[in-house]
Write a protein that holds these residues in place. Structure first.
Motif, mmCIF file in Angstrom:
data_model
loop_
_atom_site.group_PDB
_atom_site.id
_atom_site.type_symbol
_atom_site.label_atom_id
_atom_site.label_comp_id
_atom_site.label_asym_id
_atom_site.label_seq_id
_atom_site.Cartn_x
_atom_site.Cartn_y
_atom_site.Cartn_z
ATOM 1 N N SER A 121 0.814 -1.111 -0.112
ATOM 2 C CA SER A 121 -0.108 -0.077 0.087
ATOM 3 C C SER A 121 0.865 1.238 0.057
ATOM 4 O O SER A 121 2.025 1.131 0.172
ATOM 5 N N ARG A 134 -1.200 5.057 4.388
ATOM 6 C CA ARG A 134 -2.339 4.334 4.064
ATOM 7 C C ARG A 134 -2.596 2.787 4.187
ATOM 8 O O ARG A 134 -1.573 2.324 3.733
ATOM 9 N N HIS A 135 -3.612 2.298 4.677
ATOM 10 C CA HIS A 135 -3.678 0.841 4.970
ATOM 11 C C HIS A 135 -2.609 0.162 5.483
ATOM 12 O O HIS A 135 -2.140 -0.949 4.905
ATOM 13 N N TRP A 184 -8.254 -4.189 1.463
ATOM 14 C CA TRP A 184 -8.753 -2.603 1.689
ATOM 15 C C TRP A 184 -8.791 -1.867 0.556
ATOM 16 O O TRP A 184 -9.600 -0.861 0.357
ATOM 17 N N THR A 185 -7.749 -1.952 -0.278
ATOM 18 C CA THR A 185 -7.504 -1.015 -1.274
ATOM 19 C C THR A 185 -8.586 -1.405 -2.542
ATOM 20 O O THR A 185 -9.198 -0.348 -2.979
ATOM 21 N N LYS A 208 -11.593 -3.026 -1.463
ATOM 22 C CA LYS A 208 -12.925 -2.627 -0.787
ATOM 23 C C LYS A 208 -13.277 -1.208 -0.517
ATOM 24 O O LYS A 208 -14.412 -0.600 -0.682
ATOM 25 N N GLU A 209 -12.244 -0.127 -0.610
ATOM 26 C CA GLU A 209 -12.660 1.069 -0.398
ATOM 27 C C GLU A 209 -12.575 1.719 -2.004
ATOM 28 O O GLU A 209 -12.949 2.944 -1.991
ATOM 29 N N ASP A 238 -10.184 2.298 -4.063
ATOM 30 C CA ASP A 238 -8.957 3.170 -4.358
ATOM 31 C C ASP A 238 -8.837 2.896 -5.873
ATOM 32 O O ASP A 238 -8.610 1.787 -6.463
ATOM 33 N N THR A 294 -4.134 5.017 7.758
ATOM 34 C CA THR A 294 -5.550 4.199 7.770
ATOM 35 C C THR A 294 -5.306 2.725 8.109
ATOM 36 O O THR A 294 -4.166 2.316 8.083
ATOM 37 N N ALA A 339 -5.732 -1.408 7.997
ATOM 38 C CA ALA A 339 -6.471 -2.553 7.172
ATOM 39 C C ALA A 339 -6.410 -3.557 7.702
ATOM 40 O O ALA A 339 -5.560 -4.662 7.498
#
Length: 199
Positions: free
Chosen positions: A97, A101-102, A110-111, A113-114, A116, A189, A191
């Motif tokens: 990431s 972030r993450h 999460w990349t 899921k969000e 990005d 953030t 993850a």
């Protein structure tokens, strides 16, 4: 440069192969499971293998004497402060990431899921806090529409990690030091692991 590699699985093996191409001396492989494919690959190359006493922690005794740099590749163990102190340049790892972030075990998931639009990879200095050490190198890639976490990892993020690790190691060999840019905590953030996550 003498390296102890801590890792597992396919990314551990591809990292081992990349390191061998960069003319460094891999003095020891540390794994959490003696049956892991990284352990088998190391033995095939005649490299010493040590199995961690605690799968969640790498101790100073498990790092080879004379190690200049610890490299982690798909390791979920924390490398202790004492272990990092044994190596002249400390330790580095790859996180898929754009840190901060993450941070966490499921960064690629999460990349996706969000939603990005871009993803990236960071080579970071191992520190007491998970994924919070200074950045040695970073780069980004576009995320394809509809791509799964595994597809993104295999297509873009794993090759990116190998390239960045190689660049940082070459820098370390040339300059006897590693780049280090502190992470900006205001953008951090988490993850955490997701149900059904493969990592």
């Amino acid at each position: 440069m003498k390296i102890t590699l801590v890792g597992s699985r396919h990314f551990g093996v591809t990292t081992l192969n990349m390191l061998r191409e960069h003319a460094v001396e891999i003095v020891r492989i540390v794994v959490h499971d003696g049956e892991d494919r990284l352990a088998a690959a190391a033995r095939a190359h005649g490299i010493e293998v040590v199995v961690q006493a605690d799968p969640k922690l790498v101790t100073a005794a498990e790092i080879a004497p004379g190690t200049e740099l610890i490299v982690t590749a798909h390791s979920h163990a924390r490398v202790s402060k004492e272990a990092l102190a044994v190596a002249r340049l400390g330790g580095i790892g790859y996180h898929p990431s754009l840190l901060p972030r993450h941070r966490g075990i499921a960064a690629v998931e999460w990349t996706i899921k969000e939603g990005d639009p871009i993803a990236g990879g960071s080579i970071y200095h191992l520190a007491d806090r998970m994924d919070a050490g200074a950045i040695a190198a970073q780069d980004w890639v576009f995320v394809k529409k509809g791509e799964t976490a595994r597809e993104l990892w295999e297509r873009a993020l794993a090759p990116l990690g190998l390239r960045l690790l190689g660049e940082v190691i070459d820098y370390g060999k040339a300059f006897k030091t590693l780049p280090a840019k502190p992470q900006d905590e205001q953008f951090a953030t988490k993850a955490p692991s997701l149900p059904g996550s493969k990592h």
